[in-house]
Design a protein around this motif. Structure first.
Motif, PDB file in Angstrom:
ATOM      1  N   THR A 102       0.812  -1.223   0.000  1.00  0.00           N
ATOM      2  CA  THR A 102       0.000   0.000   0.000  1.00  0.00           C
ATOM      3  C   THR A 102       0.846   1.274   0.000  1.00  0.00           C
ATOM      4  N   LEU A 103       1.776   1.397   0.942  1.00  0.00           N
ATOM      5  CA  LEU A 103       2.560   2.623   1.069  1.00  0.00           C
ATOM      6  C   LEU A 103       3.792   2.636   0.175  1.00  0.00           C
ATOM      7  N   ARG A 104       4.376   1.484  -0.053  1.00  0.00           N
ATOM      8  CA  ARG A 104       5.658   1.402  -0.755  1.00  0.00           C
ATOM      9  C   ARG A 104       5.591   1.676  -2.265  1.00  0.00           C
ATOM     10  N   PRO A 105       4.593   1.179  -2.996  1.00  0.00           N
ATOM     11  CA  PRO A 105       4.623   1.316  -4.458  1.00  0.00           C
ATOM     12  C   PRO A 105       4.755   2.761  -4.927  1.00  0.00           C
ATOM     13  N   ALA A 106       5.648   2.958  -5.883  1.00  0.00           N
ATOM     14  CA  ALA A 106       5.863   4.272  -6.484  1.00  0.00           C
ATOM     15  C   ALA A 106       6.542   4.074  -7.831  1.00  0.00           C
ATOM     16  N   VAL A 107       6.334   5.024  -8.714  1.00  0.00           N
ATOM     17  CA  VAL A 107       6.999   5.018 -10.012  1.00  0.00           C
ATOM     18  C   VAL A 107       7.764   6.325 -10.136  1.00  0.00           C
ATOM     19  N   ARG A 163       9.032   0.965  -8.142  1.00  0.00           N
ATOM     20  CA  ARG A 163       9.142   0.392  -6.792  1.00  0.00           C
ATOM     21  C   ARG A 163       7.842  -0.334  -6.493  1.00  0.00           C
ATOM     22  N   ASN A 164       7.855  -1.629  -6.717  1.00  0.00           N
ATOM     23  CA  ASN A 164       6.711  -2.485  -6.460  1.00  0.00           C
ATOM     24  C   ASN A 164       6.809  -3.068  -5.056  1.00  0.00           C
ATOM     25  N   PRO A 165       5.793  -3.804  -4.592  1.00  0.00           N
ATOM     26  CA  PRO A 165       5.829  -4.319  -3.212  1.00  0.00           C
ATOM     27  C   PRO A 165       7.088  -5.098  -2.856  1.00  0.00           C
ATOM     28  N   TRP A 177       2.427  -1.057  -9.901  1.00  0.00           N
ATOM     29  CA  TRP A 177       1.515  -1.098  -8.754  1.00  0.00           C
ATOM     30  C   TRP A 177       1.073   0.301  -8.343  1.00  0.00           C
ATOM     31  N   ALA A 178       1.943   1.282  -8.514  1.00  0.00           N
ATOM     32  CA  ALA A 178       1.635   2.640  -8.045  1.00  0.00           C
ATOM     33  C   ALA A 178       0.692   3.385  -8.982  1.00  0.00           C
TER      34      ALA A 178
END
Length: 226
Positions: free
Chosen positions: A73-78, A88-90, A123-124
């Protein structure tokens, strides 16, 4: 809307570092924060008020659950800049120079396809079918309303107050679809640039996997010996 883990393979000291565009899911962050609050509340209550094996079970469950909830939930980012796309996927971090990006696809999920055919999900940047339908509905209403007013004003011999830009003012893409359009534009513009060359790198998120495995092992032992 953190600096990249991976840089271009041969950085030029005279060249300023490219600034990242960061894409994240506000809904995912909000949901993750809520889940972590609930897990922390229940877990701490069990640790403080529990008797017998309950505090140990609660501690093991927290060690297992908290990293996984945060990861999904919090970690995913592109992160995207002029040199590369970093996802940055889970459980993984993938860095793709733009020269290694074959395409960016959107259907029921958003994903990037590398030149070797490997697919990586974003994911993000989740697909929202509801948002797509909302934009399409809004465009339809704007177009219908504009035509109706133009017809009435024309019948009265007066110009339409809307003008040609009325329908164009309606949103044409959902937020996540617009993000994918931005990434496609970067990929097309930068793929041939010298700074965007290199190899795809994949790093596993051991900071997430390690604690989760430890918590699962301890929890399994406690249950098995109970």
């Amino acid at each position: 809307m953190s600096t990249p883990d991976h840089q271009s393979p041969l950085p030029d000291a005279s060249r300023p570092e490219a600034k990242d565009r960061i894409y994240r899911s506000p809904a995912g962050i909000a949901g993750g924060a809520l889940l972590l609050f609930i897990a922390g509340w229940l877990g701490v209550d069990a640790l403080v008020s529990g008797t017998g094996r309950t505090p140990w079970l609660a501690l093991a469950a927290l060690i297992l659950v908290v990293p996984l909830v945060a990861a999904f939930t919090l970690r995913p980012a592109v992160y995207a800049n002029e040199d590369r796309l970093r996802i940055r996927n889970p459980l993984r971090v993938i860095a793709l120079p733009w020269s290694k990006v074959a395409s960016l696809r959107s259907s029921y999920s958003n994903e990037v396809v590398a030149t070797d055919g490997t697919k990586y999900q974003l994911w993000a940047v989740p697909v929202s079918l509801r948002a797509r339908k909302k934009v399409a509905k809004h465009q339809g209403r704007a177009a219908t309303g504009s035509r109706g007013v133009e017809g009435r004003m024309a019948g009265m011999g007066r110009p339409s107050p809307f003008g040609r830009g009325a329908v164009a003012d309606a949103p044409t893409r959902s937020q996540t679809d617009q993000a994918m359009d931005d990434l496609r534009g970067l990929a097309e513009a930068r793929a041939q640039e010298p700074e965007a060359q290199g190899e795809v790198t994949v790093r596993w998120a051991y900071e997430v996997i390690g604690p989760a495995i430890a918590g699962a092992v301890v929890l399994a032992i406690l249950i098995a010996t109970g």
